[in-house]
Enzyme design. Structure first.
Site, PDB file in Angstrom:
ATOM      1  N   CYS A 189       0.822  -1.211   0.000  1.00 27.77           N
ATOM      2  CA  CYS A 189       0.000   0.000   0.000  1.00 27.77           C
ATOM      3  C   CYS A 189       0.859   1.266   0.000  1.00 27.77           C
ATOM      4  O   CYS A 189       0.607   2.191  -0.791  1.00 27.77           O
ATOM      5  CB  CYS A 189      -0.957  -0.012   1.186  1.00 27.77           C
ATOM      6  N   TYR A 190       1.875   1.315   0.856  1.00 27.87           N
ATOM      7  CA  TYR A 190       2.753   2.487   0.865  1.00 27.87           C
ATOM      8  C   TYR A 190       3.461   2.683  -0.483  1.00 27.87           C
ATOM      9  O   TYR A 190       3.482   3.803  -1.016  1.00 27.87           O
ATOM     10  CB  TYR A 190       3.786   2.377   1.983  1.00 27.87           C
TER      11      TYR A 190
END
Length: 351
Positions: free
Chosen positions: A154-155
């Site tokens: 996600c990051y």
């Protein structure tokens, strides 16, 4: 297309069921789990209607291969590697939501995920090299031809999409990139964790994983691939007391200090003009995580500090959709020959 969702009762699996259950192009033909095996879907989630109310089965390569063309592996790091080769040998395409195949070198994975490497004795460097990194904005064509896709973290998703146009075209320096990110608590998964208890994280904001967060190396690997040069950057993640959402602020130095905020906005808009899920906001409009909640969109904004020639790029995503399962569905669509956003035209029920 018959799809197996393996790890069906984790947050990734739940999102996959929600996103696929009404999609006429796909049939959820298998739900797999370990702790939940032997129970029906409705036993676990009576509030999420699944018409067939599948039985959650013990995870089995043979059963998955009998029932599915594609497997979405929504599993903790390390476990996917115990299934992937067997599934591929039986002709099942694999989209892995864990970090098991995000690195082109097994040794690098073992170094970054050292605890998992002690538990899972892997010998699949060939599959690490074969796997395609599943960020469609970078690897669109390769994804469509792949049999093994490693969905990004996600990051990295929230950082690489805004960085991509500037790195690939040499608009910012390769040195001095700083990424400051904030994530909702669902990014830590569904297993109990003291750090994500309401009484621990509510009404507070805290950084974690400084310098050595696992996603730092993932971002650096792909950023280096994009730019064609080795990139070392600073990445600092933070935990914020909300369930879902991710906000990243990225700083870089422009090679042409004469570029304006409007120029950089045009760069973003032109680069992503064919991606309807990417919204480039007007200058001086800054995105909120609330705007993308429960959608597969990413909203971008850019501002140039003309005093020092630095560019500031803002991005927001739903960490469980574009940051995880929605992106996996985009990959599923591409290998199925369907439009990238098929089944992902979701409405944000603002506020």
């Amino acid at each position: 297309m018959n799809v197996a969702i393996v790890g069906a009762t984790g947050y990734g699996g739940i999102q996959a069921v929600n996103l696929l259950k009404s999609n006429k192009n796909y049939k959820i033909s298998y739900l797999g789990g370990n702790k939940s095996s032997g129970t029906k879907w409705s036993d676990n989630f009576p509030f999420i209607n699944l018409e067939s109310d599948n039985l959650i089965e013990k995870i089995s390569i043979d059963r998955i291969a009998d029932k599915a063309n594609v497997a979405l592996l929504c599993l903790p790091n390390g476990i996917s590697s115990t299934l992937t080769r067997g599934l591929l040998e039986k002709g099942v395409k694999v989209i892995d939501l864990s970090a098991d195949y995000r690195y082109k070198s097994l040794d690098q994975w073992k170094n970054i995920y050292s605890n998992e490497a002690k538990k899972y004795k892997r010998d699949d460097d060939d599959l690490c090299k074969e796997a395609v990194y599943g960020l469609p904005e970078i690897n669109f064509n390769d994804i469509s031809k792949a049999r093994l896709i490693a969905s990004p973290g996600c990051y990295p998703t929230s950082a690489l999409i805004p960085l991509n146009p500037f790195l690939s075209q040499g608009i910012i320096d390769n040195e001095g990139i700083v990424i400051d990110s904030k994530s909702g608590t669902s990014g830590g998964g569904r297993e109990p964790n003291q750090k994500s208890l309401f009484s621990e994280c509510g009404d507070g904001l805290s950084a974690y994983g400084l310098i050595n967060h696992r996603h730092t190396s993932e971002i650096e690997q792909i950023a280096s691939f994009i730019s064609g040069n080795d990139i070392e950057l600073l990445f600092t993640p933070h935990l914020i007391p909300m369930t879902r959402g991710m906000h990243s602020t990225i700083y870089g130095r422009l090679r042409d200090p004469g570029l304006t905020s409007s120029d950089c906005r045009i760069i973003l808009e032109n680069y992503y003009r064919n991606y309807s899920h990417i919204r480039v906001l007007p200058v001086d409009i800054y995105p909120s995580t609330k705007w993308v909640k429960n959608t597969n969109e990413i909203h971008l904004s850019v501002k140039v500090d003309t005093r020092n020639g630095r560019v500031i790029i803002l991005s927001v995503i739903d960490n469980l959709i574009k940051g995880q399962t929605g992106q996996a569905i985009q990959n599923l669509n591409l290998i199925s020959g369907l439009p990238i956003n098929n089944g992902l035209e979701m409405i944000n029920h603002y506020p």
